[in-house]
Design a protein around this motif. Structure first.
Motif, PDB file in Angstrom:
ATOM      1  N   UNK A  61     -15.884  -6.228   2.677  1.00 18.36           N
ATOM      2  CA  UNK A  61     -15.354  -7.546   3.046  1.00 18.36           C
ATOM      3  C   UNK A  61     -14.090  -7.919   2.270  1.00 18.36           C
ATOM      4  N   UNK A  62     -13.899  -7.352   1.070  1.00 11.92           N
ATOM      5  CA  UNK A  62     -12.786  -7.777   0.219  1.00 11.92           C
ATOM      6  C   UNK A  62     -11.942  -6.569  -0.210  1.00 11.92           C
ATOM      7  N   UNK A  63     -10.740  -6.406   0.338  1.00  9.33           N
ATOM      8  CA  UNK A  63      -9.876  -5.277  -0.016  1.00  9.33           C
ATOM      9  C   UNK A  63      -9.520  -5.223  -1.507  1.00  9.33           C
ATOM     10  N   UNK A  64      -9.412  -6.385  -2.154  1.00 10.03           N
ATOM     11  CA  UNK A  64      -9.097  -6.397  -3.587  1.00 10.03           C
ATOM     12  C   UNK A  64     -10.249  -5.790  -4.392  1.00 10.03           C
ATOM     13  N   UNK A  65     -11.491  -6.118  -4.013  1.00  8.64           N
ATOM     14  CA  UNK A  65     -12.658  -5.507  -4.682  1.00  8.64           C
ATOM     15  C   UNK A  65     -12.698  -4.006  -4.435  1.00  8.64           C
ATOM     16  N   UNK A  66     -12.386  -3.615  -3.204  1.00  5.95           N
ATOM     17  CA  UNK A  66     -12.382  -2.184  -2.873  1.00  5.95           C
ATOM     18  C   UNK A  66     -11.345  -1.440  -3.702  1.00  5.95           C
TER      19      UNK A  66
END
Length: 194
Positions: A61-66
């Protein structure tokens, strides 16, 4: 259910995929366990979730977390490669010391172990066959006793198998560099008249 989640976590981190595909740690299953543990620990740490499934959903859901997950798994993969490098250096030092030793017994340890195992195995099987043929009533007790030795034999035969595999690998032309194969290819072409 847990395997698809771990597979998705591993595939989301290119550094872990490369580590897993290279099969470090001798391919004995420890690599898969280490990679799965790293994927799970980092995913949970980055996302703050307690379960792998929830962590995977948060990463998707979150590209920054990925991106942070991939950065941290890359760092952990480098550490795993470092561990593997140290292990291989220790193995290589042992083999070099064995090969450089002037004591003929140390240099011939692999063949000696092979001969000893072959002799032991042959004697054991001959004794089992002898007891079964001469005293069929004791056959079940002998077979049970032989089964109790299975762990001992599996360890000894595994060591012998590694010796044979590594020695066969040592004898490959060019020491695995491929250079020796090129020389053999040229010789074969000359013999064939090409």
């Amino acid at each position: 259910m847990i395997l698809p989640i771990l597979t998705a976590l591993i595939s989301a981190a290119p550094a872990l995929v490369g580590l897993f595909e290279n099969g470090t740690s001798g391919g004995d299953g420890s690599t898969a366990a280490k990679v799965a543990r790293v994927a799970s620990e980092v995913a949970r740490s980055v996302t703050g979730k307690d379960e792998d499934g929830a962590a995977l959903k948060a990463l998707e859901a979150d590209p920054a977390l990925l991106l942070e997950y991939q950065r941290q798994t890359a760092q952990r993969a480098i550490a795993l490669y470092g561990e593997e490098t140290k292990r291989l250096q220790a193995v290589n030092e042992t083999i070099r010391a064995e090969a450089a030793n002037s004591d003929p017994y140390v240099r011939r340890m692999r063949p000696t172990m092979g001969y000893a195992l072959i002799l032991s195995w042959s004697m054991t099987m001959a004794a089992v066959v002898y007891v079964i043929v001469t005293d069929p009533g004791a056959a079940s007790a002998v077979i049970v006793a032989l089964a109790d030795l299975s762990v001992m034999w599996s360890v000894a035969l595994s060591v012998l198998g590694l010796y044979v595999y590594k020695r066969s690998e040592d004898k490959k032309p060019g020491g695995g560099s491929g250079r020796g194969l090129a020389v053999l290819g040229r010789i074969a072409r000359r013999v064939a008249g090409d």
